[in-house]
Enzyme design. Structure first.
Site, PDB file in Angstrom:
ATOM      1  N   GLU A 184      -4.076   2.361  -7.342  1.00 52.37           N
ATOM      2  CA  GLU A 184      -4.470   3.437  -6.427  1.00 52.37           C
ATOM      3  C   GLU A 184      -3.541   4.631  -6.626  1.00 52.37           C
ATOM      4  OE1 GLU A 184      -6.607   2.006  -2.597  1.00 52.37           O
ATOM      5  OE2 GLU A 184      -4.480   1.968  -2.276  1.00 52.37           O
ATOM      6  N   HIS A 192       0.854  -1.195   0.000  1.00 50.85           N
ATOM      7  CA  HIS A 192       0.000   0.000   0.000  1.00 50.85           C
ATOM      8  C   HIS A 192       0.890   1.246   0.000  1.00 50.85           C
ATOM      9  CE1 HIS A 192      -2.833   3.053   1.269  1.00 50.85           C
ATOM     10  NE2 HIS A 192      -3.791   2.241   0.856  1.00 50.85           N
TER      11      HIS A 192
HETATM   12  P1  PGA Z   1      -9.686   5.873   0.441  1.00 50.72           P
HETATM   13  O1  PGA Z   1      -8.485   4.842   0.686  1.00 50.72           O
HETATM   14  O2  PGA Z   1     -10.850   5.072  -0.094  1.00 50.72           O
HETATM   15  O3  PGA Z   1      -9.945   6.445   1.783  1.00 50.72           O
HETATM   16  O4  PGA Z   1      -9.198   6.869  -0.546  1.00 50.72           O
HETATM   17  C1  PGA Z   1      -8.180   3.835  -0.224  1.00 50.72           C
HETATM   18  C2  PGA Z   1      -6.936   3.131   0.219  1.00 50.72           C
HETATM   19  O5  PGA Z   1      -6.015   3.792   0.721  1.00 50.72           O
HETATM   20  O6  PGA Z   1      -6.825   1.911   0.079  1.00 50.72           O
END
Ligand code: PGA
Length: 261
Positions: free
Chosen positions: A177, A104
């Protein structure tokens, strides 16, 4: 009469990443609330929640007989030994985890997790039949420099460097992401996000035979997902699901996202 648009059926994957936001009682309450909200939900979907390490055991207990699956937020690559503070795959399996988030951006940023570490964790997870959810994403600066596609291609290739061959029953989830879109950032425009899904797909095709990519890999989107925008990303073609942080912290809003499918 206008012809109905044919939509390919797919099983959506919805992952709740609770990060370090919930304490014991809150974790319990959220799971109980979710179970209640989803008790009549019949759609074939893979719903995964990822609580903090200390609460995995309790979460597992509460999730027995529910269709919600359990995931962890990280794992260490060694099998066991003198690694203070670390948690290995076998321990996660004992706690009932079937999934694990790896790489992540918050770990990459705050803990200096490298692509090499992501790769080792991915190999360890697969070795013990834990499905990795590998996160990749570019920063705002990388986007400004115009190197965003290269960065994603590189992250995916490095995360999978030693992942070969891929066996029939193995599943890998790649979560795109964009770092800048994670809450409280701004959501990535769905069309832009889909371009990244295509880049990731192409990278996978460069690495593995097409049937392996189709059978073993799923690509999902994460970054400020909520009940209003979730279907703008997930069409089963580019993205098969979502990784949700902030909006997964309340049963009501997370269940609403799930029920959009
Ligand atoms: P968020 O986080 O939906 O709060 O943007 C997603 C993540 O960090 O996995």
């Amino acid at each position: 009469m206008a012809k109905k648009k044919k939509i390919r059926k797919f099983e959506p994957i919805i992952v709740g990443n609770w990060k370090m936001n919930l304490f014991y009682q809150e974790t319990e309450d959220l799971i109980v609330g979710l179970r209640e909200d989803l008790k009549n939900y019949r759609r074939e979907a893979t719903i995964i929640v990822c609580p903090s390490f200390p609460y995995l055991d309790r979460a597992h207990e509460l999730l027995i007989a529910s269709k919600i699956k359990l995931g962890a937020q990280d794992v260490f690559w060694e099998k066991e030994g003198n690694y203070t503070g670390e948690v290995c795959v076998e321990m996660l399996k004992e706690m009932g985890c079937q999934y694990v988030i790896i790489g992540h951006s918050e770990r990459r940023n705050f803990l200096r997790e490298t692509d090499e570490m992501v790769d080792r964790k991915t190999v360890a997870a697969l070795r013990h039949q834990l499905t990795p959810i590998i996160c990749v994403g570019e920063t705002k600066e990388e986007r400004r420099q115009g190197i965003h596609y290269m960065v994603i291609d590189d992250q995916v290739k490095k995360a999978l460097r030693y992942v070969s061959p891929i066996f029939h029953n193995e599943r890998l989830i790649i979560a795109y992401e964009p770092v800048w879109s994670i809450y409280p950032g701004q959501p990535c425009a769905p069309n832009q996000a889909k371009e990244f899904a295509m880049v990731i797909h192409q990278t996978l095709i460069d690495l593995y035979p097409e049937e392996v990519v189709a059978r073993n890999f799923r690509i999902i989107y994460g970054g400020s997902v909520n009940e209003k925008n979730v279907l703008d990303y997930v069409d089963g073609e580019h993205f098969s699901g979502v990784l949700v942080g902030n909006a997964s912290l309340a049963a009501d809003s997370f269940a609403k996202i799930i029920k959009r499918f």
